[in-house]
Design an enzyme around this catalytic site. Structure first.
Site, short mmCIF file in Angstrom:
data_model
loop_
_atom_site.label_atom_id
_atom_site.label_comp_id
_atom_site.label_asym_id
_atom_site.label_seq_id
_atom_site.Cartn_x
_atom_site.Cartn_y
_atom_site.Cartn_z
CB SER A 121 9.58 -5.31 -3.78
OG SER A 121 10.25 -6.17 -2.70
CE1 TYR A 171 9.58 -9.33 -7.02
CE2 TYR A 171 11.04 -8.69 -5.25
CZ TYR A 171 9.86 -8.81 -5.64
OH TYR A 171 8.59 -8.71 -4.97
#
Length: 264
Positions: A148, A159
């Site tokens: 990501s 995250y």
């Protein structure tokens, strides 16, 4: 490459796609089946069997496996089943992961931090480890990790750390395994428009403050993209499938940003 050759890029290849009950993983699986792959769809949701059945109904070669890839024992069993059924694994696409909560880091408690890491790093770590003996034995194979560009982003520090780990895993494992004819690559999606999730990442009712934090993520993601928009599922799936294909045979250890110009 001709259109007919493109549509058969994965003929004779066995491809395992994790997190394939919905979203990017499901879209990748559909593309692979359209390009003649034999696809093993792995997800912890029983919905994965519905997706596999749809692919078979369309004439594809696919079956579903349910496994919680946050547990190494279940991950190992899923890869063993794929190998037992088909005799080989040519490609592994690691797609499990996703932000569970969005908030400034000081508002994460210890349990939420651990849950984010467990969800977005360990399934890829475990899946790479579980598939590796088969790829080394056959002296070939490709692993495509889905990272990501949120490694630089607001309100998602755990995250971001998990996805940064996937980038490091990709680079390091590529160095170790090139001697066996194995490629390890990744894509780094940006914001992606998708239908409402059939499986929620969490069941919490959102407060007005949490909705504001979520909106900050949306705004930052859009602003960071040169195109000033989110991508769509096909725009994410196509680069993943390319990186998995023989057309990318001289690419390894690389993370490809797919975020409208946001490099993460």
């Amino acid at each position: 490459m001709t259109e007919s050759a493109l549509s058969r890029r994965f003929h004779g290849k066995v491809v395992v796609v994790t997190g394939s009950a919905q979203g990017i993983g499901m879209t990748v699986a559909r593309r692979l089946v359209a390009e003649a792959a034999t696809v093993v769809l792995v997800d912890r949701s029983e919905l994965v069997h519905e997706v596999a059945a749809e692919l078979r109904d369309s004439g594809g070669l696919a079956h579903g496996v349910t496994a919680d890839l946050e547990r190494f024992s279940e991950t190992e069993a899923a890869m063993a089943e794929a190998h037992r059924r088909h005799g080989r694994i040519d490609v592994l696409i690691n797609n499990v992961g996703g932000t569970i909560w969005m908030r400034p880091y000081e508002h994460y408690d210890a349990d939420r931090i651990q849950a984010e890491i467990q969800r977005s790093l360990f399934p890829t770590l475990w899946s790479c480890r579980a598939v590796l003996p088969y790829l080394i034995e056959q002296r070939s194979g490709t692993i495509v990790n889905v990272s990501s560009v949120a490694t630089r982003g607001v309100n998602r520090v755990p995250y971001a750390a998990a996805k940064g780990g996937i980038n490091a895993l990709t680079a390091s494992l590529a160095q170790e395994t090139a001697q066996y004819g194995i490629r390890v690559v990744a894509t780094a999606p940006g914001g992606t428009e998708a239908p409402p999730r059939r499986i929620a990442r969490n069941s919490d009712d959102q407060s007005a403050q949490e909705e504001a934090w979520n909106q900050q993520v949306v705004d930052q993601t859009t602003d960071s993209s040169l195109m000033k928009r989110y991508g769509n599922l096909d725009e994410q799936a196509a680069p993943i499938v390319f990186m998995a294909s023989e057309e990318a045979s001289y690419i390894t250890g690389t993370v490809l940003p797919v975020a409208g110009g946001d490099l993460g």
